[in-house]
Design a protein around this motif. Structure first.
Motif, PDB file in Angstrom:
ATOM      1  N   ARG A 221      80.322  -6.248  80.183  1.00 20.64           N
ATOM      2  CA  ARG A 221      79.881  -7.238  81.178  1.00 20.64           C
ATOM      3  C   ARG A 221      80.744  -7.233  82.430  1.00 20.64           C
ATOM      4  O   ARG A 221      80.485  -7.989  83.367  1.00 20.64           O
ATOM      5  CB  ARG A 221      79.899  -8.644  80.551  1.00 20.64           C
ATOM      6  CG  ARG A 221      78.880  -8.839  79.452  1.00 20.64           C
ATOM      7  CD  ARG A 221      78.882 -10.261  78.907  1.00 20.64           C
ATOM      8  NE  ARG A 221      80.092 -10.592  78.156  1.00 20.64           N
ATOM      9  CZ  ARG A 221      80.955 -11.542  78.487  1.00 20.64           C
ATOM     10  NH1 ARG A 221      80.768 -12.262  79.584  1.00 20.64           N
ATOM     11  NH2 ARG A 221      82.007 -11.783  77.742  1.00 20.64           N
ATOM     12  N   MET A 222      81.761  -6.381  82.474  1.00 19.27           N
ATOM     13  CA  MET A 222      82.749  -6.475  83.543  1.00 19.27           C
ATOM     14  C   MET A 222      82.678  -5.296  84.508  1.00 19.27           C
ATOM     15  O   MET A 222      82.505  -4.153  84.102  1.00 19.27           O
ATOM     16  CB  MET A 222      84.156  -6.569  82.943  1.00 19.27           C
ATOM     17  CG  MET A 222      85.237  -6.877  83.974  1.00 19.27           C
ATOM     18  SD  MET A 222      86.759  -7.505  83.219  1.00 19.27           S
ATOM     19  CE  MET A 222      87.320  -6.049  82.366  1.00 19.27           C
ATOM     20  N   LYS A 223      82.830  -5.601  85.784  1.00 23.35           N
ATOM     21  CA  LYS A 223      82.935  -4.597  86.830  1.00 23.35           C
ATOM     22  C   LYS A 223      84.264  -4.776  87.555  1.00 23.35           C
ATOM     23  O   LYS A 223      84.820  -5.869  87.602  1.00 23.35           O
ATOM     24  CB  LYS A 223      81.776  -4.717  87.819  1.00 23.35           C
ATOM     25  CG  LYS A 223      80.412  -4.385  87.223  1.00 23.35           C
ATOM     26  CD  LYS A 223      79.300  -4.583  88.228  1.00 23.35           C
ATOM     27  CE  LYS A 223      79.007  -6.050  88.443  1.00 23.35           C
ATOM     28  NZ  LYS A 223      77.821  -6.267  89.314  1.00 23.35           N
ATOM     29  N   MET A 309      91.431  -4.416  92.244  1.00 22.95           N
ATOM     30  CA  MET A 309      91.779  -5.573  93.071  1.00 22.95           C
ATOM     31  C   MET A 309      91.114  -6.849  92.578  1.00 22.95           C
ATOM     32  O   MET A 309      91.702  -7.917  92.620  1.00 22.95           O
ATOM     33  CB  MET A 309      91.397  -5.309  94.524  1.00 22.95           C
ATOM     34  CG  MET A 309      91.921  -6.350  95.492  1.00 22.95           C
ATOM     35  SD  MET A 309      91.679  -5.903  97.242  1.00 22.95           S
ATOM     36  CE  MET A 309      89.888  -6.092  97.362  1.00 22.95           C
ATOM     37  N   GLU A 310      89.875  -6.741  92.086  1.00 19.15           N
ATOM     38  CA  GLU A 310      89.156  -7.897  91.567  1.00 19.15           C
ATOM     39  C   GLU A 310      88.374  -7.496  90.321  1.00 19.15           C
ATOM     40  O   GLU A 310      88.061  -6.315  90.132  1.00 19.15           O
ATOM     41  CB  GLU A 310      88.166  -8.454  92.608  1.00 19.15           C
ATOM     42  CG  GLU A 310      88.807  -8.988  93.865  1.00 19.15           C
ATOM     43  CD  GLU A 310      87.772  -9.562  94.831  1.00 19.15           C
ATOM     44  OE1 GLU A 310      86.615  -9.800  94.386  1.00 19.15           O
ATOM     45  OE2 GLU A 310      88.101  -9.761  96.010  1.00 19.15           O
ATOM     46  N   LEU A 311      88.031  -8.488  89.491  1.00 15.80           N
ATOM     47  CA  LEU A 311      87.180  -8.277  88.324  1.00 15.80           C
ATOM     48  C   LEU A 311      85.998  -9.226  88.404  1.00 15.80           C
ATOM     49  O   LEU A 311      86.168 -10.419  88.702  1.00 15.80           O
ATOM     50  CB  LEU A 311      87.948  -8.529  87.019  1.00 15.80           C
ATOM     51  CG  LEU A 311      89.143  -7.616  86.736  1.00 15.80           C
ATOM     52  CD1 LEU A 311      89.835  -8.048  85.449  1.00 15.80           C
ATOM     53  CD2 LEU A 311      88.706  -6.161  86.640  1.00 15.80           C
ATOM     54  N   ILE A 312      84.814  -8.719  88.141  1.00 14.21           N
ATOM     55  CA  ILE A 312      83.595  -9.523  88.126  1.00 14.21           C
ATOM     56  C   ILE A 312      83.002  -9.446  86.729  1.00 14.21           C
ATOM     57  O   ILE A 312      82.696  -8.350  86.235  1.00 14.21           O
ATOM     58  CB  ILE A 312      82.565  -9.026  89.162  1.00 14.21           C
ATOM     59  CG1 ILE A 312      83.174  -9.054  90.565  1.00 14.21           C
ATOM     60  CG2 ILE A 312      81.306  -9.873  89.101  1.00 14.21           C
ATOM     61  CD1 ILE A 312      83.653  -7.716  91.071  1.00 14.21           C
ATOM     62  N   VAL A 313      82.878 -10.587  86.062  1.00 17.01           N
ATOM     63  CA  VAL A 313      82.350 -10.647  84.703  1.00 17.01           C
ATOM     64  C   VAL A 313      80.992 -11.330  84.742  1.00 17.01           C
ATOM     65  O   VAL A 313      80.861 -12.457  85.229  1.00 17.01           O
ATOM     66  CB  VAL A 313      83.295 -11.420  83.756  1.00 17.01           C
ATOM     67  CG1 VAL A 313      82.751 -11.401  82.326  1.00 17.01           C
ATOM     68  CG2 VAL A 313      84.701 -10.838  83.806  1.00 17.01           C
ATOM     69  N   HIS A 318      71.653 -16.394  77.778  1.00 13.41           N
ATOM     70  CA  HIS A 318      71.688 -17.841  77.544  1.00 13.41           C
ATOM     71  C   HIS A 318      71.473 -18.224  76.091  1.00 13.41           C
ATOM     72  O   HIS A 318      71.916 -19.290  75.654  1.00 13.41           O
ATOM     73  CB  HIS A 318      70.642 -18.529  78.430  1.00 13.41           C
ATOM     74  CG  HIS A 318      70.938 -18.416  79.898  1.00 13.41           C
ATOM     75  ND1 HIS A 318      72.053 -18.970  80.483  1.00 13.41           N
ATOM     76  CD2 HIS A 318      70.266 -17.775  80.900  1.00 13.41           C
ATOM     77  CE1 HIS A 318      72.065 -18.699  81.783  1.00 13.41           C
ATOM     78  NE2 HIS A 318      70.990 -17.976  82.060  1.00 13.41           N
ATOM     79  N   ASP A 319      70.820 -17.372  75.323  1.00 12.10           N
ATOM     80  CA  ASP A 319      70.497 -17.739  73.951  1.00 12.10           C
ATOM     81  C   ASP A 319      71.545 -17.263  72.941  1.00 12.10           C
ATOM     82  O   ASP A 319      71.323 -17.341  71.731  1.00 12.10           O
ATOM     83  CB  ASP A 319      69.127 -17.173  73.554  1.00 12.10           C
ATOM     84  CG  ASP A 319      69.058 -15.659  73.696  1.00 12.10           C
ATOM     85  OD1 ASP A 319      69.962 -15.085  74.345  1.00 12.10           O
ATOM     86  OD2 ASP A 319      68.097 -15.050  73.182  1.00 12.10           O
ATOM     87  N   LEU A 320      72.687 -16.802  73.397  1.00  7.80           N
ATOM     88  CA  LEU A 320      73.716 -16.295  72.488  1.00  7.80           C
ATOM     89  C   LEU A 320      74.787 -17.335  72.239  1.00  7.80           C
ATOM     90  O   LEU A 320      75.131 -18.131  73.113  1.00  7.80           O
ATOM     91  CB  LEU A 320      74.366 -15.039  73.080  1.00  7.80           C
ATOM     92  CG  LEU A 320      73.493 -13.784  73.160  1.00  7.80           C
ATOM     93  CD1 LEU A 320      74.278 -12.660  73.810  1.00  7.80           C
ATOM     94  CD2 LEU A 320      73.013 -13.365  71.778  1.00  7.80           C
ATOM     95  N   TYR A 327      85.137 -15.260  78.607  1.00  4.36           N
ATOM     96  CA  TYR A 327      84.404 -15.557  79.834  1.00  4.36           C
ATOM     97  C   TYR A 327      82.896 -15.564  79.585  1.00  4.36           C
ATOM     98  O   TYR A 327      82.128 -14.859  80.256  1.00  4.36           O
ATOM     99  CB  TYR A 327      84.737 -14.540  80.930  1.00  4.36           C
ATOM    100  CG  TYR A 327      86.202 -14.486  81.279  1.00  4.36           C
ATOM    101  CD1 TYR A 327      86.772 -15.451  82.126  1.00  4.36           C
ATOM    102  CD2 TYR A 327      87.025 -13.488  80.783  1.00  4.36           C
ATOM    103  CE1 TYR A 327      88.118 -15.408  82.444  1.00  4.36           C
ATOM    104  CE2 TYR A 327      88.385 -13.434  81.099  1.00  4.36           C
ATOM    105  CZ  TYR A 327      88.919 -14.401  81.937  1.00  4.36           C
ATOM    106  OH  TYR A 327      90.263 -14.348  82.252  1.00  4.36           O
ATOM    107  N   PRO A 328      82.410 -16.376  78.647  1.00  4.52           N
ATOM    108  CA  PRO A 328      80.972 -16.350  78.326  1.00  4.52           C
ATOM    109  C   PRO A 328      80.081 -16.764  79.486  1.00  4.52           C
ATOM    110  O   PRO A 328      78.921 -16.345  79.549  1.00  4.52           O
ATOM    111  CB  PRO A 328      80.859 -17.348  77.161  1.00  4.52           C
ATOM    112  CG  PRO A 328      82.047 -18.245  77.318  1.00  4.52           C
ATOM    113  CD  PRO A 328      83.142 -17.382  77.853  1.00  4.52           C
ATOM    114  N   ASP A 329      80.595 -17.580  80.394  1.00  8.62           N
ATOM    115  CA  ASP A 329      79.798 -18.035  81.539  1.00  8.62           C
ATOM    116  C   ASP A 329      79.995 -17.159  82.767  1.00  8.62           C
ATOM    117  O   ASP A 329      79.492 -17.478  83.852  1.00  8.62           O
ATOM    118  CB  ASP A 329      80.162 -19.488  81.883  1.00  8.62           C
ATOM    119  CG  ASP A 329      79.832 -20.433  80.747  1.00  8.62           C
ATOM    120  OD1 ASP A 329      78.768 -20.261  80.125  1.00  8.62           O
ATOM    121  OD2 ASP A 329      80.647 -21.327  80.464  1.00  8.62           O
TER     122      ASP A 329
END
Length: 348
Positions: A221-223, A309-313, A318-320, A327-329
């Motif tokens: 889920r992470m970039k 430099m940054e992480l985007i998760v 929504h149903d899990l 960082y579920p949200d």
């Protein structure tokens, strides 16, 4: 002569179960003599085994580039680092020089090199941990041949230019001298005997496979957003003792002091690229497409922690259930120390 693929010899310290499908020596052909059918076999072998070794090969820069480009024929002619000859503030400048007539091929070495492929004279410095790390092995240990890994990385400019699918290294003159002992310096006490000028390779598949499930969830889920001109940005900073990241001391070049840059040319890449159906904890919409092995279908972890430099998760579906996920949200991490700690401590 048919192509023969021979498993690479491993040091006694290696866990052989992790190397069943990692690395092969290629016998029977050379990169400059492949017909289309043979190239297809080599291409599939590379994606299956990650690293291929050809012995006793003599290539011109043109032949090396033609071979490398064949794995990604639709790419542009831009080399993944571009022409580094004029980037004197880059951490790469003292270690690389572009071949004048073919800047996609870079010369790496140590010492003064003269009359090589159109380069009249250049003095290069082979990178070592002593010039990049916050700490170094003692002079006494160094005299005994003790060293560390220099910098774990992927070959990519990470700004303006896209990475190539394949990297090729051609050994023209191999340095001679005593074998060194490379310390992992990760608290395990592990060491590895290495020849001078060695390049270590790792399996992105194995790195992903051994992650605990909560970090697999995070990885898919992470970039990572990389710094503009990252090799200039990091040039004055120092690495941690393993070479797997950077110490946060505020020594990075300020963004306003970098060479001119544009936000649209900055690169954001996934840690693991994955199809939405492959994990039940994947996000609702996957907007990235590779890092998935096109031959085996396996997922590979790939990140350059020194340039991050940054992480985007992205958030979970929504149903899990959210109990064990990190960082579920979703999240956007911009504090540099937090970014580095997450990548390093969780082996991402």
């Amino acid at each position: 002569m048919p192509i023969e693929l021979v498993p690479l010899s491993l040091p006694d310290s290696a866990d052989t179960s992790k190397f069943v499908n990692f690395g092969r020596e290629v016998c029977g052909v050379t990169p400059d003599s492949l017909d289309p059918e043979q190239f297809k076999e080599i291409e599939e072998a590379l994606y299956k085994y990650d690293v291929l070794l050809f012995w006793d090969v003599i290539l011109t820069p043109e032949q090396q580039y033609t071979f490398t480009r064949a794995f990604d024929p639709m790419s542009s002619d831009n080399y993944t680092h571009g022409n580094t000859n004029n980037q004197k503030k880059s951490v790469l400048h003292r270690t690389l020089r572009a071949i004048p007539r073919l800047p996609q091929v870079q010369l790496r070495g140590h010492g003064t090199i003269t009359h090589h492929e159109g380069i009249d004279s250049v003095t290069l410095q082979h990178p070592t941990h002593s010039t990049f790390y916050k700490t170094r092995v003692s002079h006494k240990d160094e005299a005994k041949g003790i060293t560390r890994f220099q910098r774990w990385h992927m070959d990519a400019a990470l700004y303006n230019l896209e990475p190539s699918r394949v990297t090729t290294l051609h050994g023209v003159f191999m340095p001679q001298g005593e074998v060194q002992v490379c310390r992992y310096d990760d608290g395990t006490g592990d060491e590895l005997k290495v020849p001078l000028g060695a390049t270590a390779m790792v399996s992105g598949k194995t790195m992903f496979d051994i992650l605990p499930k909560e970090y697999k969830s995070l990885a898919v889920r992470m970039k990572v957003k990389y710094a503009p001109h990252p090799y200039v940005w990091m040039a004055s900073a120092h690495a941690v003792s393993t070479g797997l990241g950077m110490v946060s001391e505020g020594l990075e070049t300020a963004l306003e002091e970098l060479p001119p840059w544009e936000e649209r040319r900055c690169k954001t890449y996934p840690v693991v690229r994955v199809a939405a159906h492959q994990f039940d904890f994947a996000v609702d919409t996957i907007n990235v497409q590779v890092w998935k092995n096109p031959v085996t279908g396996e997922l590979h972890l790939q990140v350059h922690p020194c340039a991050a430099m940054e992480l985007i998760v992205e958030p979970l579906k929504h149903d899990l259930k959210r109990e064990w996920h990190l960082y579920p949200d979703g999240a956007r991490l911009t504090d540099l120390k937090e970014v580095r700690d997450l990548l390093y401590e969780n082996h991402l």
